[in-house]
Design a protein around this motif. Structure first.
Motif, PDB file in Angstrom:
ATOM      1  N   GLU A 122      -9.526   4.742  -0.807  1.00  0.00           N
ATOM      2  CA  GLU A 122     -10.188   6.044  -0.924  1.00  0.00           C
ATOM      3  C   GLU A 122     -11.436   6.145  -0.032  1.00  0.00           C
ATOM      4  O   GLU A 122     -11.706   7.180   0.573  1.00  0.00           O
ATOM      5  N   GLY A 160       3.988  -0.426  -5.452  1.00  0.00           N
ATOM      6  CA  GLY A 160       4.268  -1.702  -6.089  1.00  0.00           C
ATOM      7  C   GLY A 160       4.181  -1.605  -7.604  1.00  0.00           C
ATOM      8  O   GLY A 160       3.325  -0.907  -8.144  1.00  0.00           O
ATOM      9  N   ASP A 219     -12.260  -0.451  -8.667  1.00  0.00           N
ATOM     10  CA  ASP A 219     -12.410   0.603  -9.677  1.00  0.00           C
ATOM     11  C   ASP A 219     -11.601   0.315 -10.940  1.00  0.00           C
ATOM     12  O   ASP A 219     -12.020   0.649 -12.054  1.00  0.00           O
ATOM     13  N   ASP A 278      -5.529  -4.200  -6.831  1.00  0.00           N
ATOM     14  CA  ASP A 278      -6.650  -3.356  -6.366  1.00  0.00           C
ATOM     15  C   ASP A 278      -6.107  -1.943  -6.202  1.00  0.00           C
ATOM     16  O   ASP A 278      -6.118  -1.369  -5.116  1.00  0.00           O
ATOM     17  N   SER A 279      -5.619  -1.407  -7.297  1.00  0.00           N
ATOM     18  CA  SER A 279      -4.932  -0.113  -7.214  1.00  0.00           C
ATOM     19  C   SER A 279      -5.884   1.065  -7.307  1.00  0.00           C
ATOM     20  O   SER A 279      -5.458   2.219  -7.162  1.00  0.00           O
ATOM     21  N   SER A 305     -16.083  -3.307  -5.392  1.00  0.00           N
ATOM     22  CA  SER A 305     -14.756  -3.749  -4.996  1.00  0.00           C
ATOM     23  C   SER A 305     -14.860  -4.953  -4.047  1.00  0.00           C
ATOM     24  O   SER A 305     -14.140  -5.951  -4.205  1.00  0.00           O
ATOM     25  N   LYS A 328     -20.393  10.873   3.266  1.00  0.00           N
ATOM     26  CA  LYS A 328     -21.730  10.569   3.799  1.00  0.00           C
ATOM     27  C   LYS A 328     -21.933  11.161   5.192  1.00  0.00           C
ATOM     28  O   LYS A 328     -23.064  11.458   5.589  1.00  0.00           O
ATOM     29  N   PHE A 333     -17.435   1.761  -7.204  1.00  0.00           N
ATOM     30  CA  PHE A 333     -18.235   1.636  -5.975  1.00  0.00           C
ATOM     31  C   PHE A 333     -17.514   0.715  -5.001  1.00  0.00           C
ATOM     32  O   PHE A 333     -16.960  -0.317  -5.414  1.00  0.00           O
ATOM     33  N   THR A 334     -17.620   1.039  -3.736  1.00  0.00           N
ATOM     34  CA  THR A 334     -17.042   0.172  -2.715  1.00  0.00           C
ATOM     35  C   THR A 334     -17.693  -1.210  -2.747  1.00  0.00           C
ATOM     36  O   THR A 334     -17.009  -2.229  -2.624  1.00  0.00           O
ATOM     37  N   GLU A 360       0.841  -1.206   0.000  1.00  0.00           N
ATOM     38  CA  GLU A 360       0.000   0.000   0.000  1.00  0.00           C
ATOM     39  C   GLU A 360       0.874   1.255   0.000  1.00  0.00           C
ATOM     40  O   GLU A 360       1.745   1.416   0.856  1.00  0.00           O
ATOM     41  N   ALA A 361       0.598   2.124  -0.950  1.00  0.00           N
ATOM     42  CA  ALA A 361       1.399   3.341  -1.094  1.00  0.00           C
ATOM     43  C   ALA A 361       0.911   4.456  -0.176  1.00  0.00           C
ATOM     44  O   ALA A 361       1.689   5.362   0.168  1.00  0.00           O
TER      45      ALA A 361
HETATM   46  C1  LIG Z   1     -16.073  11.612  -2.757  1.00  0.00           C
HETATM   47  C2  LIG Z   1     -16.336  10.174  -3.038  1.00  0.00           C
HETATM   48  C3  LIG Z   1     -17.481   9.594  -2.576  1.00  0.00           C
HETATM   49  C4  LIG Z   1     -17.731   8.256  -2.827  1.00  0.00           C
HETATM   50  N1  LIG Z   1     -18.883   7.710  -2.344  1.00  0.00           N
HETATM   51  C5  LIG Z   1     -19.150   6.406  -2.571  1.00  0.00           C
HETATM   52  C6  LIG Z   1     -20.328   5.814  -2.042  1.00  0.00           C
HETATM   53  O1  LIG Z   1     -21.139   6.464  -1.393  1.00  0.00           O
HETATM   54  N2  LIG Z   1     -20.546   4.513  -2.282  1.00  0.00           N
HETATM   55  C7  LIG Z   1     -19.666   3.733  -3.007  1.00  0.00           C
HETATM   56  O2  LIG Z   1     -19.912   2.552  -3.188  1.00  0.00           O
HETATM   57  N3  LIG Z   1     -18.538   4.284  -3.504  1.00  0.00           N
HETATM   58  C8  LIG Z   1     -18.252   5.583  -3.312  1.00  0.00           C
HETATM   59  N4  LIG Z   1     -17.095   6.130  -3.797  1.00  0.00           N
HETATM   60  C9  LIG Z   1     -16.178   5.264  -4.577  1.00  0.00           C
HETATM   61  C10 LIG Z   1     -15.303   4.402  -3.670  1.00  0.00           C
HETATM   62  O3  LIG Z   1     -14.547   5.226  -2.813  1.00  0.00           O
HETATM   63  C11 LIG Z   1     -14.385   3.490  -4.478  1.00  0.00           C
HETATM   64  O4  LIG Z   1     -15.123   2.821  -5.459  1.00  0.00           O
HETATM   65  C12 LIG Z   1     -13.771   2.495  -3.502  1.00  0.00           C
HETATM   66  O5  LIG Z   1     -12.806   3.160  -2.726  1.00  0.00           O
HETATM   67  C13 LIG Z   1     -13.232   1.239  -4.138  1.00  0.00           C
HETATM   68  O6  LIG Z   1     -12.002   1.425  -4.646  1.00  0.00           O
HETATM   69  P1  LIG Z   1     -10.915   0.316  -4.918  1.00  0.00           P
HETATM   70  O7  LIG Z   1     -11.036  -0.906  -4.107  1.00  0.00           O
HETATM   71  O8  LIG Z   1     -10.874   0.164  -6.369  1.00  0.00           O
HETATM   72  O9  LIG Z   1      -9.584   1.044  -4.395  1.00  0.00           O
HETATM   73  P2  LIG Z   1      -9.291   2.446  -3.773  1.00  0.00           P
HETATM   74  O10 LIG Z   1     -10.196   2.734  -2.648  1.00  0.00           O
HETATM   75  O11 LIG Z   1      -9.161   3.441  -4.850  1.00  0.00           O
HETATM   76  O12 LIG Z   1      -7.866   2.165  -3.143  1.00  0.00           O
HETATM   77  C14 LIG Z   1      -6.760   1.779  -3.925  1.00  0.00           C
HETATM   78  C15 LIG Z   1      -5.527   1.805  -3.053  1.00  0.00           C
HETATM   79  O13 LIG Z   1      -4.438   1.331  -3.824  1.00  0.00           O
HETATM   80  C16 LIG Z   1      -3.278   2.099  -3.507  1.00  0.00           C
HETATM   81  N5  LIG Z   1      -2.382   1.994  -4.641  1.00  0.00           N
HETATM   82  C17 LIG Z   1      -2.622   2.351  -5.923  1.00  0.00           C
HETATM   83  N6  LIG Z   1      -1.583   2.022  -6.709  1.00  0.00           N
HETATM   84  C18 LIG Z   1      -0.673   1.426  -5.897  1.00  0.00           C
HETATM   85  C19 LIG Z   1       0.590   0.854  -6.123  1.00  0.00           C
HETATM   86  N7  LIG Z   1       1.116   0.788  -7.343  1.00  0.00           N
HETATM   87  N8  LIG Z   1       1.266   0.353  -5.072  1.00  0.00           N
HETATM   88  C20 LIG Z   1       0.730   0.389  -3.826  1.00  0.00           C
HETATM   89  N9  LIG Z   1      -0.475   0.907  -3.550  1.00  0.00           N
HETATM   90  C21 LIG Z   1      -1.168   1.403  -4.578  1.00  0.00           C
HETATM   91  C22 LIG Z   1      -3.807   3.489  -3.261  1.00  0.00           C
HETATM   92  O14 LIG Z   1      -2.938   4.206  -2.436  1.00  0.00           O
HETATM   93  C23 LIG Z   1      -5.154   3.189  -2.573  1.00  0.00           C
HETATM   94  O15 LIG Z   1      -5.042   3.175  -1.164  1.00  0.00           O
HETATM   95  C24 LIG Z   1     -16.804   7.466  -3.560  1.00  0.00           C
HETATM   96  C25 LIG Z   1     -15.628   8.044  -4.024  1.00  0.00           C
HETATM   97  C26 LIG Z   1     -15.382   9.381  -3.767  1.00  0.00           C
HETATM   98  C27 LIG Z   1     -14.109   9.971  -4.291  1.00  0.00           C
END
Ligand SMILES: Cc1cc2nc3c(=O)[nH]c(=O)nc-3n(C[C@H](O)[C@H](O)[C@H](O)COP(=O)(O)OP(=O)(O)OC[C@H]3O[C@@H](n4cnc5c(N)ncnc54)[C@H](O)[C@@H]3O)c2cc1C
Length: 459
Positions: free
Chosen positions: A43, A117, A308, A145-146, A319, A53, A315-316, A36-37
């Motif tokens: 997010e 990574g 994402d 899961d970046s 994921s 929220k 969406f969380t 994790e970076a």
């Molecule tokens: C303002 C806002 C409101 C939102 N509200 C909602 C909501 O109400 N409901 C909902 O379902 N979704 C919501 N979302 C979307 C939701 O936050 C994302 O869909 C969710 O975080 C899933 O993301 P993910 O698992 O793809 O990874 P992310 O949460 O994007 O996390 C990815 C992680 O990977 C790390 N990373 C990336 N590249 C590297 C690398 N090369 N090496 C090491 N680490 C790395 C990053 O640092 C990060 O911590 C919202 C988003 C925002 C911005």
């Protein structure tokens, strides 16, 4: 060249799904290395769903209180943004912080490396850490899961200004007297309403012809009406051409007109940097917007992707859903592969916009013979009882050849909750005759679904 460190699985990015998958695989006895970076949890808990929220809850409470006859327009309700900001910063991060998440992972037997990574070969991930470079050799595979980052559009001048993204506005300690929101999608619309309700003069700028453009046009129309009533200006069909900052204010040029505000929020979508992730090393297209996967989230031999970055909706819940599939596939536990027919999405404006499956336009474009039914929440029994704040509608999309719903939208108070019944109907392909022949509790908001079904017209 460092000696590769053996592990079973490397999870790059500990967003919601990555954190879940890494923990579950570690609990199952695998040697799992999470990379994790930034912050464990991604997010959502720090800059996305959770704090936004919390802000929305506070803003809605204000709006609800102002709806009480006699209190409206009086000083009895004083917006206090700093309390909300403090609560989000202190209380939320007490329970949901990076260290607690890292400890939880360690307690499950996981190994966390803080750093960036990069895939450097089949089964190989090279991590740049503060202490230097580490090379990991994964015997079972790599899970990506970046996630995504805010996408900053190439608008002339924008890059040279101190614009906000979601990560900045979530940490704002003061409400700006004026705010321009670039982008009228879910994130832009939600935050626009929060800040307007706390006293900011807000303008939303959207290049497409309507706000929340991925939703049904009826939902956009309704939310634009509510925004207008609350004094939020919506400039649609208005691509921003140039942005400048004079030290105190931003100017956004839209063709012949220009908007000026103290702050500018850029909420124009999300992007992934697949080149920085090194996906070409396992044969994937590093210029693509997303990583294509099969039903088991496999992206290449020994590589899984989720969240994402797969492009199935940011969406969380997506994921987490995909993470469960990855875990089952790696452990050989079987079960069902991914099914995207009934993906729910909720925009947490007031009223909430919940939707599932296809929109009318998507269903028609897919060649389905379609009928739609539309009903207005204020004319339902519960809507009439609710009075102030009862804006809403329910729209259902029927595939006439199969007599099932393929999509639905529920806008209104608790629109995201009302959606649950519609999601089951779409996902389970519940026959329309069944949906029409059951009692809907009186006087609930979800009862309006029955009326929308009755209003299904001819194709
Ligand atoms: C303002 C806002 C409101 C939102 N509200 C909602 C909501 O109400 N409901 C909902 O379902 N979704 C919501 N979302 C979307 C939701 O936050 C994302 O869909 C969710 O975080 C899933 O993301 P993910 O698992 O793809 O990874 P992310 O949460 O994007 O996390 C990815 C992680 O990977 C790390 N990373 C990336 N590249 C590297 C690398 N090369 N090496 C090491 N680490 C790395 C990053 O640092 C990060 O911590 C919202 C988003 C925002 C911005």
């Amino acid at each position: 060249m460092e000696e590769p460190e053996p592990t079973d699985v490397v999870v790059i990015g500990m967003g919601p799904g990555g954190e879940y998958a890494a923990g579950a695989l570690a609990e199952a006895g695998l040697h799992v290395t999470g990379v994790e970076a930034r912050l464990v949890g991604g997010e959502c808990p720090y800059f996305g769903c959770v704090p936004s929220k919390m802000m929305i809850r506070a803003a809605n409470l204000l709006a609800e209180t102002r709806r009480v006859p006699g209190l409206a327009g009086t000083s009895a309700v004083t917006p206090d943004w700093s309390t909300v900001a403090r609560r989000i910063r202190d209380e939320a991060t007490d329970d949901w912080n990076d260290k607690a998440a890292a400890d939880r992972f360690a307690a499950k037997g996981g190994h966390l490396i803080r750093g960036h990574g990069r895939i450097t070969g089949p089964g190989q991930v090279t991590v740049s850490t503060e202490a230097g470079t580490r090379v990991l050799a994964a015997s079972k595979g790599i899970v990506i899961d970046s996630g995504t980052e805010p996408a900053i559009p190439p608008i002339h001048g924008l890059a040279d200004t101190p614009y906000w993204t979601n990560r900045d506005i979530i940490q704002a300690e003061q409400v700006p007297e004026s705010l321009i929101v670039l982008g009228g999608g879910a994130i832009g619309a939600e935050l626009a309403q929060v800040f307007a309700r706390f006293g900011s003069s807000v303008t939303v700028v959207e290049a497409l012809p309507r706000l929340v453009p991925l939703e049904e046009p009826e939902a956009s129309e309704l939310i634009e009406r509510v925004f207008a009533r609350e004094g939020i200006e919506a400039c649609t069909n208005a691509p921003a051409e140039r942005v400048s900052y004079n030290g105190t204010h931003f100017t956004v040029h839209l063709g012949l007109s220009a908007l000026v505000a103290e702050r500018l929020l850029v909420a124009t979508g999300r992007r992934s940097d697949l080149a920085a992730l090194g996906v070409a090393a396992v044969g994937l297209d590093e210029k693509a917007r997303a990583i294509p996967t099969d039903g088991w989230m496999r992206a290449a031999d020994g590589v899984w992707a989720l969240g994402d970055v797969t492009g199935h909706g940011a969406f969380t819940h997506m994921s987490m859903y995909q993470a469960d599939i990855v875990v089952r596939d790696i452990l050989g536990a079987g079960g069902e592969p991914a099914d995207y027919r009934a993906v729910p999405r909720v925009t947490f404006t007031d009223p909430e916009i919940g939707s599932v499956g296809q929109t009318e336009e998507e269903a028609r474009a897919a060649g389905l013979r379609v009928r739609t039914g539309l009903t207005q929440v204020p004319y339902s029994a519960r809507g009439w009882i609710h009075k102030a704040g009862n804006d809403g509608l329910i729209k259902v999309i029927e595939d006439c050849d199969r007599s099932v719903l393929v999509g639905a939208t529920s806008v209104g108070p608790y629109g995201g909750e009302v959606l649950s019944a519609l999601q089951v109907a779409v996902r389970a392909e519940v026959p329309l005759t069944t949906l029409r022949n059951m009692p809907y509790a009186y006087p609930t908001f979800y009862r309006a679904i029955e009326d929308a079904l009755l209003k299904l017209g001819s194709s």
